[in-house]
Design a protein around this motif. Structure first.
Motif, PDB file in Angstrom:
ATOM      1  N   ARG A  79       0.844  -1.191   0.000  1.00  0.00           N
ATOM      2  CA  ARG A  79       0.000   0.000   0.000  1.00  0.00           C
ATOM      3  C   ARG A  79       0.886   1.249   0.000  1.00  0.00           C
ATOM      4  NH1 ARG A  79      -3.288  -2.387   4.969  1.00  0.00           N
ATOM      5  NH2 ARG A  79      -1.219  -3.327   5.161  1.00  0.00           N
ATOM      6  N   PHE A  80       0.438   2.259  -0.733  1.00  0.00           N
ATOM      7  CA  PHE A  80       1.245   3.475  -0.862  1.00  0.00           C
ATOM      8  C   PHE A  80       1.513   4.104   0.500  1.00  0.00           C
ATOM      9  CE2 PHE A  80       1.263   8.140  -1.026  1.00  0.00           C
ATOM     10  CZ  PHE A  80       2.458   8.331  -1.712  1.00  0.00           C
ATOM     11  N   ALA A  81       0.515   4.109   1.378  1.00  0.00           N
ATOM     12  CA  ALA A  81       0.688   4.728   2.703  1.00  0.00           C
ATOM     13  C   ALA A  81       1.841   4.079   3.458  1.00  0.00           C
ATOM     14  CB  ALA A  81      -0.608   4.611   3.508  1.00  0.00           C
ATOM     15  N   ASN A  82       1.936   2.748   3.393  1.00  0.00           N
ATOM     16  CA  ASN A  82       3.021   2.055   4.076  1.00  0.00           C
ATOM     17  C   ASN A  82       4.367   2.376   3.435  1.00  0.00           C
ATOM     18  OD1 ASN A  82       1.692   0.798   6.181  1.00  0.00           O
ATOM     19  ND2 ASN A  82       1.179  -1.025   4.991  1.00  0.00           N
ATOM     20  N   PHE A  84       5.183   5.101   1.790  1.00  0.00           N
ATOM     21  CA  PHE A  84       5.538   6.488   2.091  1.00  0.00           C
ATOM     22  C   PHE A  84       6.015   6.629   3.538  1.00  0.00           C
ATOM     23  CE2 PHE A  84       4.251  10.757   3.608  1.00  0.00           C
ATOM     24  CZ  PHE A  84       5.082  11.522   2.799  1.00  0.00           C
ATOM     25  N   MET A  85       5.281   6.028   4.474  1.00  0.00           N
ATOM     26  CA  MET A  85       5.671   6.150   5.881  1.00  0.00           C
ATOM     27  C   MET A  85       6.985   5.426   6.161  1.00  0.00           C
ATOM     28  SD  MET A  85       2.089   6.131   8.073  1.00  0.00           S
ATOM     29  CE  MET A  85       1.287   4.730   7.271  1.00  0.00           C
ATOM     30  N   ALA A  86       7.254   4.330   5.446  1.00  0.00           N
ATOM     31  CA  ALA A  86       8.534   3.641   5.606  1.00  0.00           C
ATOM     32  C   ALA A  86       9.686   4.526   5.123  1.00  0.00           C
ATOM     33  CB  ALA A  86       8.521   2.329   4.824  1.00  0.00           C
ATOM     34  N   VAL A  87       9.469   5.231   4.013  1.00  0.00           N
ATOM     35  CA  VAL A  87      10.483   6.150   3.486  1.00  0.00           C
ATOM     36  C   VAL A  87      10.771   7.258   4.500  1.00  0.00           C
ATOM     37  CG1 VAL A  87      10.916   7.941   1.748  1.00  0.00           C
ATOM     38  CG2 VAL A  87      10.051   5.713   1.044  1.00  0.00           C
ATOM     39  N   MET A  88       9.721   7.866   5.055  1.00  0.00           N
ATOM     40  CA  MET A  88       9.903   8.983   5.986  1.00  0.00           C
ATOM     41  C   MET A  88      10.516   8.523   7.307  1.00  0.00           C
ATOM     42  SD  MET A  88       9.093  11.288   3.986  1.00  0.00           S
ATOM     43  CE  MET A  88       9.758  12.461   5.176  1.00  0.00           C
ATOM     44  N   ALA A  89      10.115   7.349   7.779  1.00  0.00           N
ATOM     45  CA  ALA A  89      10.719   6.815   9.002  1.00  0.00           C
ATOM     46  C   ALA A  89      12.205   6.556   8.793  1.00  0.00           C
ATOM     47  CB  ALA A  89      10.005   5.525   9.410  1.00  0.00           C
ATOM     48  N   GLY A  90      12.557   6.087   7.608  1.00  0.00           N
ATOM     49  CA  GLY A  90      13.958   5.861   7.280  1.00  0.00           C
ATOM     50  C   GLY A  90      14.764   7.142   7.261  1.00  0.00           C
ATOM     51  N   ALA A 308       8.247  11.507  12.310  1.00  0.00           N
ATOM     52  CA  ALA A 308       7.640  11.212  13.614  1.00  0.00           C
ATOM     53  C   ALA A 308       6.202  10.737  13.452  1.00  0.00           C
ATOM     54  CB  ALA A 308       7.692  12.453  14.497  1.00  0.00           C
ATOM     55  N   LEU A 309       5.443  11.406  12.580  1.00  0.00           N
ATOM     56  CA  LEU A 309       4.063  10.989  12.329  1.00  0.00           C
ATOM     57  C   LEU A 309       4.018   9.571  11.752  1.00  0.00           C
ATOM     58  CD1 LEU A 309       2.453  14.234  10.856  1.00  0.00           C
ATOM     59  CD2 LEU A 309       1.918  13.139  13.037  1.00  0.00           C
ATOM     60  N   SER A 310       4.993   9.244  10.923  1.00  0.00           N
ATOM     61  CA  SER A 310       5.039   7.901  10.320  1.00  0.00           C
ATOM     62  C   SER A 310       5.235   6.835  11.383  1.00  0.00           C
ATOM     63  CB  SER A 310       6.161   7.832   9.276  1.00  0.00           C
ATOM     64  OG  SER A 310       5.888   8.699   8.195  1.00  0.00           O
ATOM     65  N   PHE A 311       6.159   7.084  12.316  1.00  0.00           N
ATOM     66  CA  PHE A 311       6.385   6.129  13.406  1.00  0.00           C
ATOM     67  C   PHE A 311       5.111   5.925  14.226  1.00  0.00           C
ATOM     68  CE2 PHE A 311      11.061   6.759  13.023  1.00  0.00           C
ATOM     69  CZ  PHE A 311      11.434   5.420  13.079  1.00  0.00           C
ATOM     70  N   ILE A 312       4.360   7.016  14.434  1.00  0.00           N
ATOM     71  CA  ILE A 312       3.136   6.937  15.236  1.00  0.00           C
ATOM     72  C   ILE A 312       2.002   6.267  14.475  1.00  0.00           C
ATOM     73  CG2 ILE A 312       1.336   8.315  16.363  1.00  0.00           C
ATOM     74  CD1 ILE A 312       3.549  10.436  16.898  1.00  0.00           C
ATOM     75  N   LEU A 313       1.856   6.629  13.183  1.00  0.00           N
ATOM     76  CA  LEU A 313       0.690   6.184  12.411  1.00  0.00           C
ATOM     77  C   LEU A 313       0.846   4.802  11.781  1.00  0.00           C
ATOM     78  CD1 LEU A 313      -0.247   9.536  10.622  1.00  0.00           C
ATOM     79  CD2 LEU A 313      -1.327   8.499  12.629  1.00  0.00           C
ATOM     80  N   LEU A 314       2.052   4.338  11.591  1.00  0.00           N
ATOM     81  CA  LEU A 314       2.240   3.021  10.957  1.00  0.00           C
ATOM     82  C   LEU A 314       1.471   1.913  11.683  1.00  0.00           C
ATOM     83  CD1 LEU A 314       5.950   2.982   9.753  1.00  0.00           C
ATOM     84  CD2 LEU A 314       3.987   2.223   8.413  1.00  0.00           C
ATOM     85  N   PRO A 315       1.655   1.729  12.993  1.00  0.00           N
ATOM     86  CA  PRO A 315       0.893   0.662  13.668  1.00  0.00           C
ATOM     87  C   PRO A 315      -0.612   0.931  13.695  1.00  0.00           C
ATOM     88  CG  PRO A 315       2.138   1.975  15.254  1.00  0.00           C
ATOM     89  CD  PRO A 315       2.600   2.400  13.904  1.00  0.00           C
ATOM     90  N   VAL A 316      -0.997   2.215  13.797  1.00  0.00           N
ATOM     91  CA  VAL A 316      -2.426   2.557  13.819  1.00  0.00           C
ATOM     92  C   VAL A 316      -3.060   2.241  12.472  1.00  0.00           C
ATOM     93  CG1 VAL A 316      -4.088   4.430  14.072  1.00  0.00           C
ATOM     94  CG2 VAL A 316      -2.044   4.378  15.519  1.00  0.00           C
ATOM     95  N   PHE A 317      -2.428   2.673  11.387  1.00  0.00           N
ATOM     96  CA  PHE A 317      -2.936   2.450  10.032  1.00  0.00           C
ATOM     97  C   PHE A 317      -3.067   0.963   9.715  1.00  0.00           C
ATOM     98  CE2 PHE A 317      -1.949   1.596   5.542  1.00  0.00           C
ATOM     99  CZ  PHE A 317      -2.988   2.271   4.914  1.00  0.00           C
ATOM    100  N   ASN A 318      -2.065   0.194  10.092  1.00  0.00           N
ATOM    101  CA  ASN A 318      -2.081  -1.232   9.771  1.00  0.00           C
ATOM    102  C   ASN A 318      -2.987  -2.026  10.690  1.00  0.00           C
ATOM    103  OD1 ASN A 318       0.076  -1.864   7.534  1.00  0.00           O
ATOM    104  ND2 ASN A 318       0.973  -0.269   8.815  1.00  0.00           N
ATOM    105  N   ARG A 319      -3.188  -1.555  11.908  1.00  0.00           N
ATOM    106  CA  ARG A 319      -4.134  -2.246  12.783  1.00  0.00           C
ATOM    107  C   ARG A 319      -5.552  -2.077  12.261  1.00  0.00           C
ATOM    108  NH1 ARG A 319      -2.654  -0.177  17.276  1.00  0.00           N
ATOM    109  NH2 ARG A 319      -4.219   1.480  17.463  1.00  0.00           N
ATOM    110  N   LYS A 320      -5.897  -0.890  11.773  1.00  0.00           N
ATOM    111  CA  LYS A 320      -7.222  -0.632  11.237  1.00  0.00           C
ATOM    112  C   LYS A 320      -7.469  -1.445   9.969  1.00  0.00           C
ATOM    113  CE  LYS A 320      -8.027   4.026  13.016  1.00  0.00           C
ATOM    114  NZ  LYS A 320      -8.239   5.452  12.649  1.00  0.00           N
ATOM    115  N   ASN A 321      -6.441  -1.523   9.118  1.00  0.00           N
ATOM    116  CA  ASN A 321      -6.618  -2.206   7.839  1.00  0.00           C
ATOM    117  C   ASN A 321      -6.545  -3.727   7.967  1.00  0.00           C
ATOM    118  OD1 ASN A 321      -6.583  -0.249   5.285  1.00  0.00           O
ATOM    119  ND2 ASN A 321      -5.331   0.674   6.883  1.00  0.00           N
ATOM    120  N   ASN A 322      -5.998  -4.198   9.089  1.00  0.00           N
ATOM    121  CA  ASN A 322      -5.929  -5.642   9.273  1.00  0.00           C
ATOM    122  C   ASN A 322      -7.116  -6.177  10.063  1.00  0.00           C
ATOM    123  OD1 ASN A 322      -3.529  -5.935   7.888  1.00  0.00           O
ATOM    124  ND2 ASN A 322      -2.271  -5.547   9.703  1.00  0.00           N
TER     125      ASN A 322
END
Length: 322
Positions: A79-82, A84-90, A308-322
């Motif tokens: 997914r694009f969101a993942n 993008f957030m992986a890039v920014m966290a990196g 910072a937002l990516s680190f916070i939202l990654l688990p939230v985004f994936n928990r909702k989608n899973n």
């Protein structure tokens, strides 16, 4: 010296070098020069800073899209969101430990999209090779336009970019040679390394198997165009630099890119390096360094916020989608 000590030194020394550059730059300036530097930063037109942030965001989004094109030939569609957030966290991780961002980026996508780490990391290596080619092309073009200014700067600051390029090339050859030797070994330990290396190679080969090669090329050029634009527009916020010359800005861009690799995210070194090269074009040291601080500050702020937002939202985004 144990591995833990070496790892700590890799983090501390670049930061220390950056702070030394900041201290030296401020200490060597007169009170009037420090006041002029501060005035240039405070009075900068926020419109150009916001525009630079927009260009920076677009470059990061484009990098996330480009990464998906490389993963597709191996059967993965993250997914694009993942992505993008992986890039920014990196990017954010690189401020703490240089070059750790690529590992974290691959690990993040591996965790949330179930993509084997070695394959994700292999695609990142291929990305970096493509980026190096574009950067070398920009450097070559800039050297042709501004040979005298750049050579004067490199000589004054005892910098030899050819050494850096040669080291990178030799490391690449050593890596390829090491993989070739490991591939033909039957030792258990090396067999495990070979399995990892095969995943890396498969990830790297994805660049040749992707169906959307032209889209990949477009995003590669677009990413660097956005880098140039986010750098260029900030010059309009410093009165002495407007309107900026193309050759001058390309020379500053190349020097800034080289300076970033010296410390964690270019802290301290970047503004000083930018100020030093712009002096050769008749720009005052204070205006040049103010431009460097504004450029570094806006993009650092962007990475800090989105990372910072990516680190916070990654688990939230994936928990909702899973």
């Amino acid at each position: 010296m144990n591995k833990k000590t070496i790892k700590i030194l890799k983090i501390i020394l670049p930061l220390l070098l950056g702070f030394i550059f900041i201290w030296y730059s401020l200490q060597s300036a007169t009170p009037e020069e420090r006041r002029e530097l501060l005035d240039n930063i405070i009075n900068a037109n926020p419109l150009w800073l916001i525009l630079s942030l927009i260009f920076g965001t677009l470059s990061h989004m484009s990098r996330a899209y480009r990464w998906q094109y490389m993963l597709e030939p191996m059967g993965y569609k993250p997914r694009f969101a993942n992505s993008f957030m992986a890039v920014m966290a990196g990017y954010l991780a690189n401020f703490g430990i240089p070059r750790s961002g690529e590992v974290l980026r691959a690990a993040t996508l591996s965790s949330y999209e179930k993509i084997p780490f070695e394959k994700a990391f292999g695609t990142i290596i291929s990305e970096r090779i493509a980026d190096i080619v574009v950067m070398l092309a920009i450097m070559g073009f800039t050297l042709i336009l501004q040979t005298e200014h750049l050579l004067t700067y490199f000589k004054t600051n005892q910098i030899n970019p050819l050494i850096t390029i040669t080291i990178l090339f030799l490391l690449l050859l050593a890596g390829v040679g090491g993989i070739w030797l490991i591939k033909r070994s039957n030792l258990p330990f090396l067999v495990k390394i070979r399995n990892l290396a095969q995943g890396l190679i498969e990830g790297m080969r994805s660049i040749f198997r992707m169906k959307q090669k032209w889209a990949f090329l477009f995003h590669t050029l677009f990413i660097w165009l956005m880098y140039l634009l986010m750098f260029y527009v900030i010059s309009f916020s410093v009165p002495e630099m407007a309107p900026p010359g193309t050759g001058m800005m390309l020379a500053a861009f190349v020097v800034g890119s080289l300076a970033i690799s010296a410390t964690n995210g270019g802290i301290g070194v970047y503004p000083v390096a930018i100020g030093a090269i712009l002096v050769l074009f008749g720009i005052s040291k204070q205006s040049g360094e103010a431009f460097g601080w504004l450029t570094w500050g806006t993009q650092t702020l962007l990475v800090l916020v989105l990372g910072a937002l990516s680190f916070i939202l990654l688990p939230v985004f994936n928990r909702k989608n899973n």
